[in-house]
Design a protein around this motif. Sequence first.
Motif, PDB file in Angstrom:
ATOM      1  N   GLN A 280     122.193 -60.512  11.867  1.00 33.26           N
ATOM      2  CA  GLN A 280     121.476 -61.662  11.300  1.00 33.26           C
ATOM      3  C   GLN A 280     120.588 -61.201  10.154  1.00 33.26           C
ATOM      4  O   GLN A 280     120.495 -61.867   9.127  1.00 33.26           O
ATOM      5  CB  GLN A 280     120.621 -62.358  12.369  1.00 33.26           C
TER       6      GLN A 280
ATOM      7  N   LEU B 129     133.770 -73.649   8.426  1.00 32.71           N
ATOM      8  CA  LEU B 129     132.539 -73.147   9.048  1.00 32.71           C
ATOM      9  C   LEU B 129     131.789 -74.217   9.828  1.00 32.71           C
ATOM     10  O   LEU B 129     131.174 -73.935  10.844  1.00 32.71           O
ATOM     11  CB  LEU B 129     131.589 -72.593   7.967  1.00 32.71           C
TER      12      LEU B 129
ATOM     13  N   ASN C 245     128.785 -75.190  14.149  1.00 34.58           N
ATOM     14  CA  ASN C 245     129.226 -74.232  13.134  1.00 34.58           C
ATOM     15  C   ASN C 245     129.769 -72.964  13.782  1.00 34.58           C
ATOM     16  O   ASN C 245     129.572 -72.729  14.972  1.00 34.58           O
ATOM     17  CB  ASN C 245     128.080 -73.910  12.172  1.00 34.58           C
ATOM     18  N   LYS C 246     130.462 -72.179  12.976  1.00 30.70           N
ATOM     19  CA  LYS C 246     131.085 -70.941  13.443  1.00 30.70           C
ATOM     20  C   LYS C 246     130.455 -69.718  12.774  1.00 30.70           C
ATOM     21  O   LYS C 246     131.075 -68.670  12.686  1.00 30.70           O
ATOM     22  CB  LYS C 246     132.580 -70.977  13.125  1.00 30.70           C
ATOM     23  N   ILE C 247     129.221 -69.864  12.333  1.00 33.94           N
ATOM     24  CA  ILE C 247     128.553 -68.767  11.614  1.00 33.94           C
ATOM     25  C   ILE C 247     128.479 -67.509  12.478  1.00 33.94           C
ATOM     26  O   ILE C 247     128.805 -66.417  12.027  1.00 33.94           O
ATOM     27  CB  ILE C 247     127.133 -69.168  11.152  1.00 33.94           C
ATOM     28  N   ARG C 248     128.067 -67.663  13.729  1.00 30.39           N
ATOM     29  CA  ARG C 248     127.936 -66.499  14.617  1.00 30.39           C
ATOM     30  C   ARG C 248     129.281 -65.783  14.766  1.00 30.39           C
ATOM     31  O   ARG C 248     129.348 -64.557  14.692  1.00 30.39           O
ATOM     32  CB  ARG C 248     127.397 -66.924  15.983  1.00 30.39           C
TER      33      ARG C 248
ATOM     34  N   ILE D 189     118.847 -67.970   9.672  1.00 27.71           N
ATOM     35  CA  ILE D 189     120.192 -67.692  10.174  1.00 27.71           C
ATOM     36  C   ILE D 189     120.263 -68.005  11.660  1.00 27.71           C
ATOM     37  O   ILE D 189     121.198 -68.649  12.135  1.00 27.71           O
ATOM     38  CB  ILE D 189     120.601 -66.217   9.905  1.00 27.71           C
TER      39      ILE D 189
ATOM     40  N   LEU E 171     127.551 -69.296   2.308  1.00 28.04           N
ATOM     41  CA  LEU E 171     128.083 -68.753   3.562  1.00 28.04           C
ATOM     42  C   LEU E 171     129.611 -68.747   3.539  1.00 28.04           C
ATOM     43  O   LEU E 171     130.240 -67.752   3.904  1.00 28.04           O
ATOM     44  CB  LEU E 171     127.581 -69.579   4.754  1.00 28.04           C
TER      45      LEU E 171
ATOM     46  N   ALA F  26     125.375 -73.544   2.492  1.00 29.13           N
ATOM     47  CA  ALA F  26     126.667 -73.679   3.168  1.00 29.13           C
ATOM     48  C   ALA F  26     127.791 -73.097   2.302  1.00 29.13           C
ATOM     49  O   ALA F  26     128.663 -72.384   2.800  1.00 29.13           O
ATOM     50  CB  ALA F  26     126.943 -75.145   3.492  1.00 29.13           C
TER      51      ALA F  26
ATOM     52  N   GLU G 261     122.662 -70.808  13.441  1.00 24.44           N
ATOM     53  CA  GLU G 261     123.613 -70.430  14.493  1.00 24.44           C
ATOM     54  C   GLU G 261     123.379 -71.213  15.780  1.00 24.44           C
ATOM     55  O   GLU G 261     124.322 -71.494  16.511  1.00 24.44           O
ATOM     56  CB  GLU G 261     123.511 -68.931  14.786  1.00 24.44           C
TER      57      GLU G 261
ATOM     58  N   TYR H 150     131.924 -65.761  12.718  1.00 26.39           N
ATOM     59  CA  TYR H 150     132.288 -65.075  11.479  1.00 26.39           C
ATOM     60  C   TYR H 150     131.396 -63.852  11.249  1.00 26.39           C
ATOM     61  O   TYR H 150     131.868 -62.814  10.808  1.00 26.39           O
ATOM     62  CB  TYR H 150     132.192 -66.030  10.284  1.00 26.39           C
ATOM     63  N   ARG H 151     130.116 -63.987  11.549  1.00 26.74           N
ATOM     64  CA  ARG H 151     129.182 -62.878  11.344  1.00 26.74           C
ATOM     65  C   ARG H 151     129.563 -61.692  12.236  1.00 26.74           C
ATOM     66  O   ARG H 151     129.628 -60.546  11.779  1.00 26.74           O
ATOM     67  CB  ARG H 151     127.754 -63.348  11.651  1.00 26.74           C
TER      68      ARG H 151
END
Length: 61
Positions: free
Chosen positions: A16, A59, A3-6, A30, A48, A45, A34, A8-9
């Motif tokens: 976090q 994502l 995933n690309k959460i980190r 979170i 997010l 999901a 990540e 984007y965040r």
Amino acid sequence: MKNKIREYRKQNGISQEALSKKLNVSRQTINAIENNKYDPTLTLAFKLAKLFNTTVDELFS
């Protein structure tokens, strides 16, 4: 599942802790997402993706 959460965040300057509060989950959740230790529920999901103004497909891969 990767995933690309980190990414984007960090692009949005959100910690976090702040992200977890917006999504009503723990900071540990979170962190686990990540680090690919936990796959979020479909509902989380979509939350997010909506928060980052992107798609679930973008994502997660």
